[in-house]
Structure formats: C-alpha cells, structure tokens
Scaffold this motif. Structure first.
Motif, PDB file in Angstrom:
ATOM      1  N   ASP A 509       0.788  -1.358  -0.089  1.00  0.00           N
ATOM      2  CA  ASP A 509      -0.020  -0.035   0.103  1.00  0.00           C
ATOM      3  C   ASP A 509       0.901   1.264   0.018  1.00  0.00           C
ATOM      4  O   ASP A 509       0.508   2.223  -0.600  1.00  0.00           O
ATOM      5  N   GLU A 513       0.552   4.139  -2.754  1.00  0.00           N
ATOM      6  CA  GLU A 513       0.246   5.512  -2.169  1.00  0.00           C
ATOM      7  C   GLU A 513       1.323   6.648  -2.576  1.00  0.00           C
ATOM      8  O   GLU A 513       0.891   7.799  -3.201  1.00  0.00           O
ATOM      9  N   ARG A 532      -2.995  -3.548  -6.725  1.00  0.00           N
ATOM     10  CA  ARG A 532      -1.996  -4.152  -5.870  1.00  0.00           C
ATOM     11  C   ARG A 532      -1.674  -5.678  -6.054  1.00  0.00           C
ATOM     12  O   ARG A 532      -2.583  -6.353  -6.273  1.00  0.00           O
TER      13      ARG A 532
END
Lengths: 605, 605
Positions: A509, A513, A532
């Motif tokens: 993650d 980001e 992902r």
C-alpha cells in the motif's frame, strides 16, 4: 560480424536478374548432376559379383549377361526419362509426373520417397568417401564422423555459393574420374587383345550346378543400384540454359553413354582378369593393380575414385532443393523452401539437406552401410511410379507414335517394379523402415497443406464488401514509475486519442500511495489506475485489468496496450534491467486480441 | 507444463505477507547457518596434524596448543561478530561493515570476495561429499561429477522451496552429526579416564629438534580453515524471527560453543590415541574405529560425517542471495537479485549460485581440492576487513566501554590478517587467482553501478516542467497482400489518424502491377506505395522507406509502423509461415525511433 562471415563464405548477394547467368550449360550440368550416377561404377560390378559368388567362382561368367541386362535397363531408363523431359519441360521429376497422371497421393509418395532418399544419399556417400580416406590413412579412423561432417559442410557451403560456382569446382574431379576409368578400360582391352592376360576363368555358358533364378535376380537387382541418380537430370531442368529441355536431354544421353560404357568395360575386365570380390580390396582396385601394377597410375585411379564417392552427394544438393521448391509451391512443404537466397539458390532446401544428412551421419556414427538398401528402394519406388505415370499419359494423349513410347515406359515400369519387389523381399530387414517413414512424411505433407488452405480461407476477404472499419480507441499504458520513457509514451498516446489510462502495479500500500501522490503532483492529464499485487507478479494483475477493459469496450473500441521500453546500447546492459515488458508483450501477443505497441527510448550511454 | 513442473518442485506461490512465517527461530537457524562451520570439525584437526608431521611424529603434541590457539581465535571471532550483530541489526556482513566504516571500495572488496567464496564453497563441499560417497562405493567413482551435480540441484531446489522448509529437512542430519560427535568424544574421554587407552605418544612439552616458527604458523593457519562459515550468521540477520539481533547473537554463541567443544575434543582424542594422519583414512575415522571398533556406531559416524560435508554447501545458499540482494540494492549487481520469487526467497541469487558452482564442478571434473586454499583466503580477507571496520567504528562513536570492544576487534583483526598473509605466502601457487578474479569482480560492480546511475539520470524528468507533448501521427502499414489481417490493421490505423500509408514490396514489375490493380479495385481509402526489391529482401526497402518518412515528418509527427500479424494456434504452424514481420520488428526496435505496433489476428484453426 555474422553478416561479414556469411559474405566471406557465400559471396556477395546477387540481383534476381542475374539468375540467367546461374544456369548450366551441358558440360557443367553433366558435372553437377552425374556424380551420383557415375560414382556407381566404383561399386556396381562388385555388387553383382558378390551375389554370384554364393554359387561359387564358376558362376562369375553370369556377371557379363547380368551387366548387359543392367545396361539394357539403363537404356530403357534413359529413353524413358528423355521422353519425360520433352513431356515436362518445366522439370519433370517423379513427383510431377506421378501427380499429373496418377493423382496427388501417388505424386506425394514419389516425392516423399525422393526427398528422404536425397538425405540418405548425402549421408551414405559422405560416409563412403570417408571410408575411402580412412582405408588409406588408418590413423584418421577415429575422426571419421568429423571428416564426413566437414565434407557435408563443404558441399553445403559450395551449393549456397550458387550452382555455376559449385559446377566449376566439381567439374574437375568428375572429368578426371571419367578420364581415368577410360584409360584403365582401354589399357585393359589392349592388354587382353595383345594376349597380356592369362587368367583361368569359367567359360561363358558353362553349366553351374547350384545357380537359381532367385540368385540371378538378386545379382541383377544389386547391379541396378548402379542406376541410382539417373533421374537427377529430369528433376533439374529449370537449372539448364535455354533451350532447357534440349540441353537436358543431351546431357542425359551423354551421361547414359558414359555410364554404360564404363560399367560394361569394368565388368568385362573383371571377367577377363578372373577377379573375385575381396573384402580388403575393391574390384576396381584389383583391375587397376593388374593392369598397371601398383605405381603412380594405380594410386591416381584410387584417389580419383575416393573423390568421386564423396562428390556423389552433390547430385542430391541439386535435386533436393528443386523438389522441395515444387512441393512447397503446391503447399505440401513450408513456403520457406520457395525463397531464393542471396546467391539465388534455394538456400533453405540446401541447409535442410545438410543438417539432416549430418544428423544421420552422427546418429549412425558414420556407419551408414545399412542405409544403402533403404536408399535403393527409395529410388526405385519413384522410378516405377514415374514410368507408370508416363504410360497413363500416352494412353490419354495418344500422340503420333505413342505405341512405341508406351512400350518403352511399360518395359521400364515392369523392370523397375520387379527390382523394387526384389529389394523388398530379399532385404526386408533393412528396408522395412520405408514403410514407417513414408506414411509419416506423406501425412506431414497433407497436414501442412491443410493448414495453408485453412489459413488462406480464413484470411481471404471479399474485395467488394469487406472494407476497413473505423472504431473508437482505448489506450492502456502500463507504467513502472515516472520517467522520460513514460512521458514519451503518454505524449504518444494522447496524440492519438483522449481515451488514455495509465496502470501501475504496486507490491504494498505504501508503494501505491507514494506513486499516486507523485502522479498527482506531475499531473500529466492521464488517469492513473493502481493495482495491488500480493504475489509480486506484474503480469497477472495487468492481464486481469485488460480483461476488464476488453469486456467493457471491445465492441466499440480498438484496445491498444502501449508498452514504454528503453533500449540499452550494449547487449549486456539488458541483463541489468528486468525484462517484464518483453514478458508482458509475449503474454498479450499469445492470449489477447489487443494491439501491442512499443514506444522505444534508445539510451544514449 | 513448465509451470506445473515448477509448482511440483518449488511449491505453490506465497503471498508477500507470508514472509514472517518464513523467518527462522534459533534452532532452525543453527541448522541452516552452521553446517559450513560445524563440518570443519571433520577435517580441522587433520589439517594441523598433516603440517606438523613434516617435523616428525614427535611434533604431534603441538597440535594441542595450536588447537587451543584456534579455539582462542574462534572465541575472538565470535565475540567480534556478536558486536557486529548488535551494531548492524539489519544484517551486517563484511560488505556492510567494511563499506560503512572503510569506504565503498573496501566494502566491494569484502563483498566480491565473499560472493566468489560462496560459489567456491558449494563447488568444494559438493565435491567433498561426493568423495566421501565414492570412498564407500568405489564403483560410483566414474559418476562423481554427476553425483555432485545432483547434490547441487537438490540444494538449489530445496532453497527455492523456501528457508523454513529447507531448515526442517536439513536440521536432522546436522543435529545427528553434532550428537554423534559428542557421543564419540564422551566415550573417548571415559575410555581414557578408565585407562582403556595405551598409546605411545610424545609428552607435552617434549623438545622437537627440527620444528620452526614457520611450520607452527602454517599448522595454525591450516587449523583456521575450520573457522570458515562463522560469518554466516551475521550476514543472515534479516532471516531471523524477531527480535532478530538477539536471536542471531544467541545462535552465534551456540554455534561457537558447539564448534569449539567438538574441535578441541577431537584434537584431544587424536593426541591421546597417538593418531597420525593417513591418506587412506581420516583422523575422525581412526578415532571412531579406536573407540568403538568397526561396528554399527563407527559406520553411523562415517555416514553422518559424509552427509554434513555435503550440507556444508547449504550455508552458502542462505548467505549468497542475501549478500547479492544487498549489493543489488546499492546498484552494484543487477536488480534481478532483489526480486523475491514465488516462495519469497531471492530465487535469482539461489539459481545463480547453483549454476556457477555446477559450472566449477564440471570444469574441474569434480577435483576441487585445489580450490580449498583459494576458498580460505576468500573468507579471511572479509574477516579482516570486517574487523578493521569495527575498529574504526569504535574509534569514531566511542560508546561506553568502547576500549574493551576495540581491543577485541583489534586482536581479531591482527590474527585474521596474519592468517591471510600466511595463506598468501605459504600457498601462493593456489591463491594467485584471487588477485585476478577480485579486480575483475570489483570492476564489474562499478561498471554495473555506472550504468544504473547514467540510466536513471537520463530517464529522470522534472515533474513541474516536463509534461507529455502532443504531436501529429503518421502510420505506415507494411502489407504482403490483401487479406483479413491487412483489413483489420488498416481499420485500426484509420481509427487513429487520417495519415495512413500502406507499403508493398514486390520482387518484379509484374507482381507490383498486379498488387496495384487489386488495391485499386478494393479501394480501402489508404494510399498504397509499392517498392521494388532486386535482392529479394523485404526488410531493406522498408527500412529505407521509413528513413524517408522519418526525414520528412519526424519533427511534427509520431511515426508508427503497424505490423499486421496472424498468430497460429499451434507452435509448429509458425514454421510454415515466413517470419519476416518478426525480423522487421527486431530491426526497427534496435535501429529506429519509431513506435512499433502489432495488430494480431489469431487463427481459429
């Protein structure tokens, strides 16, 4: 580097227009096409005597009538093939004649048989030539496979250089051989007439108690192995200078006359000298030794004979590529055999022949004697079919004087058929493989043709109704970061359509980001979609994403996957970069109906 | 097929999140990381005795003080590496410590030295294990290379399956070995104390006339080869369960204690039994035979010893991929070594190690004894550098009690440096290769890093000023005829821009005229340009044509070459079609700055 080496070995590329210069005159054609047939003189008489010895030395006189019978068969074959040449001036190998008159399956039987046969010819004759060399220099015996392979490579390169060039090189040993054998025969005859020969030989017509028809037929069929290679001229008509058919016919008759004279001469001398076959010394060697003693002339004849055995393979190098070309033209073999190489020869056929015969030599460790009967059958099957085809042709067309021509081919057909059957029955143990190989080869021919026909049908369009149709466009750009390469790719994509989406695959993650933030900061005017991947694979998530896009828009839009790729300057640098873009390309290429575009960025350093 | 085989050998792919489960507890870590160090017990004492025998049997008593000295060095190394573990809890191999304190070049010297060393370890220990097997079964001797290769493949596959799984499998033989050696030592001591040993041995301190300091140093350095592998724990801290550094330190001390006890025990027994080295029987084998007789217990010890020699290689399989990862992270090795495979190990490092050690085994035909000194030097160079680094660190940071720590590392550094020098001077003939290999390896490191840095600089953009820029578009579509594939491609091209041009290469005027006529009849709304090729090459005229287009429009337009391609259903069908589109792609890809797009058409049959 590679191209320079190629230039050195093969020579400069030639223009298509230069092909007339590559055509053969009669004398060069004789050199290129007769080596297989003429080399048979070196072992033909011996084959007959070997069989007759089973009935004792008294039976050797039969070698004369049998040689005459072989000569008769040669005459029939020459006449018959002369007829074929005029009937099929564009090249009338057994394949064409059989296909034309007996239907496609028979044609493929003849063609497949000959193709396999040419490969066997090269393997057998390069091994035989090697044996001749290692008999003279026994220390080379352990390198026989290597010697045979070098010879095959030499012949392959010579033939890749082009027909006339190889003809110029090969003509010398072949004419030397013919000259040497004639000198031997004339000297022998002179010696006989001047009473110089005192051998105790069985009289002609003497009764031999245990001779049988089977034995005589076997001896005859063995002698017929000297006739392999006669068909080469009729296959190779397209290689002749104009008028091709007349030059080819003249070459055929010259070859027949030389072969016949040499064969009967050797047989006669063998009889006069009372020679019996000896595993340690060939018949020709015995005759030469008896005529000249073991001096310079004797060794010259032995040397030239060894050379000609080697060069027998060259006939196959002329015939195989042409036959493969004809089969390819009819879609029974890959199109690649129709492409003329830099030197205007059918390079792929030449290379294919070289590679497969080399493979046989390696597989059999250079001991290819067991292949000889196989090889003889492989010749006599197409001989028979080709003459049967000519018979049907005369019956159908009935031109002037057709009955005589029909008779020639009928006699020829019956004789070659008998020889084929004799071969099969007397040497089944060596020959059975033909019945395995030929169905496989013919099955392949049909499968190849079916594929070509299906493909053509699938790709064919109606010129009036089928037109290019215009749709919308969606472009997907997989990105691994924000770099110059990605910038270029996005610029390209945006130039084509407004419908561009960038895809990024992250492993956690945090990574995702960070990328999203940086993208927002850059703001290239293209939407970024992040995926992902829990399994650290980039390919799978992208493939899935494209599935989704396809499902949504495939009807209205062309989908393009645009792969940014930088290209390193040196090959080793490619090791330093992960090649997932190549992998992605390969997956997409095989599995999806999307356009794959590569936007290259050539690294400067 | 391939992927199913992979699944069977390696196991199912694992999620990135599963990595905590792959970490090692203390006991498993001991099994994975100590096999190299512990296996030294099998030959350490013997190495010392072999050197001492040069001064006669009277000198063997020196083996005891020398063993104590080795034990002392072991203690220093353990203390020193314990300090390193706490100082570098993220993994402090010699590479990290040296780089951090002595600068990058020294770090690379240590790292390169270790990388080469791990490859040598696998080659040497798989050969040594094979020797143990072929001593027992001499008939297998001719298959030794094969046996060593099978062992390497086995270790590679085990390690690809993942760290914990290999730990579970490998723990058994290692603990068996430790158990067996302790049983041997305890039994021997009991036998000695109960007066069961009656050997005539030189007394401790007895004068030996021809002993020299050089000989004693050489014996000491030979004994030190038992210490290779001690550094493995400090490299592998990232593989430990949390708290990683405490677990690692505990494992290191356990390993040191076991190794020290076993080493001194074997040396003591060898002295008590009065054993002298025998080329036909190892020292451990002699001790075991004297203690137990040649019964089941003896053979058990021999078998377990052979096994441990094999498994010594496994330590390298843990350490090499981690070190390669660290070097790759610093851009000194290809990025590929940073990728975690399906089972979360650094697969590329594991495979690289397997392939190169297998190569060494094949090159040396399994006779890798000559590599042993090389391998020892390869370990002691990084030992020395790592301790020198720690010395500098203490001097710079000066934490509480820094003087004691500094002293430990100084003594360690001086000892390992001396050993390195002794190795180099006493065995230069075997060791000189290090001075060739290391500069090459370090040179490669720098070249790789330079490439990465250059590439990054070239690809980097300014997020504020560099934005995708929109241009016009020219699309070139090479066509070989008028088919469904071409129609699709033109439809696609026209959907993107009006600026589309089709190119056709013909080999003669006739062909070109036919194509032009047919195109006119079809009238797809795209201009056709025909090119004539005299040399039967399709690639060259198209490349030239693109040159022209580039010269005219590259500034204003993106140029796209759109390659129509049909994709056969079965691989063998590709042989049947000429692959010039692939060739064209390859040429364009390497030589031109144009976008290459492939419009696929998947054949249905």
């Amino acid at each position: 580097m590679v191209s320079r080496l190629k230039r050195l070995l093969i020579g400069r590329p030639m223009r298509s227009g230069e092909i007339e210069g590559e055509k053969l005159g009669k004398l060069k054609a004789l050199a290129v096409l007769s080596s297989d047939a003429l080399s048979s003189v070196a072992y033909g008489t011996e084959q007959i005597l070997l069989v007759l010895m089973a009935a004792g030395f008294a039976a050797v006189w039969y070698s004369l009538p049998i040689s005459l019978a072989v000569l008769g068969l040669l005459l029939i074959l020459i006449l018959s093939y002369r007829q074929t040449i005029y009937a099929y001036p564009a090249g009338g190998g057994a394949y064409i004649v059989a296909k034309d008159n007996l239907g496609v399956p028979t044609g493929l039987l003849a063609g497949g048989s000959l193709l396999v046969d040419y490969i066997l010819t090269v393997a057998v004759s390069s091994s035989a030539g090697t044996d001749a060399i290692t008999s003279a220099f026994p220390s080379l015996h352990e390198h026989r496979v290597l010697i045979a392979l070098i010879m095959i490579v030499f012949l392959t390169v010579m033939n890749l250089r082009g027909v006339t060039e190889s003809a110029s090189v090969l003509a010398i040993p072949i004419y030397l051989f013919v000259f040497a054998i004639f000198v031997l025969i004339v000297s022998g005859i002179v010696k006989y007439l001047t009473g110089g020969i005192h051998a105790d030989v069985p009289e002609l017509g003497a009764t031999v108690s245990n001779i049988s028809l089977f034995l005589l037929l076997k001896a005859f069929s063995s002698g017929c192995s000297a006739l392999t290679g006669v068909e080469a001229v009729s296959n190779a008509i397209p290689n002749f200078k104009k008028p091709a058919e007349r030059n080819a016919a003249a070459t055929l008759i010259m070859m027949g006359a030389i072969l016949g004279a040499m064969f009967i001469g050797i047989s006669l001398l063998a009889y006069w000298y009372g020679i019996s076959p000896d595993p340690k010394q060939t018949v020709v060697s015995q005759i030469a030794a008896s005529t000249f003693g073991r001096g310079a002339l004797y060794y010259a004849i032995q040397g030239v004979t060894a050379l000609i055995l080697f060069l027998a393979a060259n006939t196959a190098y002329s015939a195989f590529p042409l036959l493969a070309f004809m089969l390819a033209k009819d879609k029974y073999m890959p199109h690649a055999f129709m492409v003329r190489g830099d030197r205007l020869g059918f390079s792929n056929g030449i290379i294919f022949l070289g590679v497969f015969s080399a493979l046989l030599v390696v597989l059999f460790h250079g001991d290819t004697e067991n292949l000889i009967p196989l090889y003889a059958v492989g010749v006599f099957i197409p001989f028979t079919l080709s003459q049967l085809g000519m018979m049907i042709r005369w019956l159908k067309l009935r031109p002037a004087e057709w009955i005589g021509r029909f008779a020639v081919n009928t006699i020829g057909m019956l004789t070659t058929l008998s020889i084929t059957l004799i071969f099969i029955f007397t040497k089944f143990a060596h020959v059975w493989m033909v019945f395995v190989f030929l169905p496989i080869v013919i099955g392949l021919f049909y499968q190849i043709q079916r594929h070509y026909i299906n493909t053509a049908a699938e790709l064919r369009i109606n010129l009036d109704t089928d037109k290019p149709c215009i749709k919308g466009s969606t472009i997907v750009v997989p990105v691994a970061g924000i770099t110059r390469v990605v910038m270029n790719s996005l610029g390209y994509a945006k130039s084509l359509t407004d419908n561009v989406v960038a895809v990024y695959v992250g492993f956690d993650d945090e990574e995702i980001e960070r990328m999203e933030k940086k993208w927002e900061e850059w703001n290239p005017g293209v939407r970024l979609i992040t995926l992902r991947s829990s399994y650290r694979s980039i390919i799978r998530p992208i493939m899935k994403f494209i599935d989704t896009i396809e499902w949504k828009t495939a009807d209205t839009d062309h989908i393009t996957v645009l792969i940014p790729q930088f290209i390193a300057k040196h090959w080793w640098q490619h090791i330093l970069h992960n090649q997932s873009s190549l992998l992605l390309r390969a997956y997409l290429y095989n599995q999806k109906d999307v356009v794959i575009a590569t936007v290259p960025y050539h690294l400067k350093r």
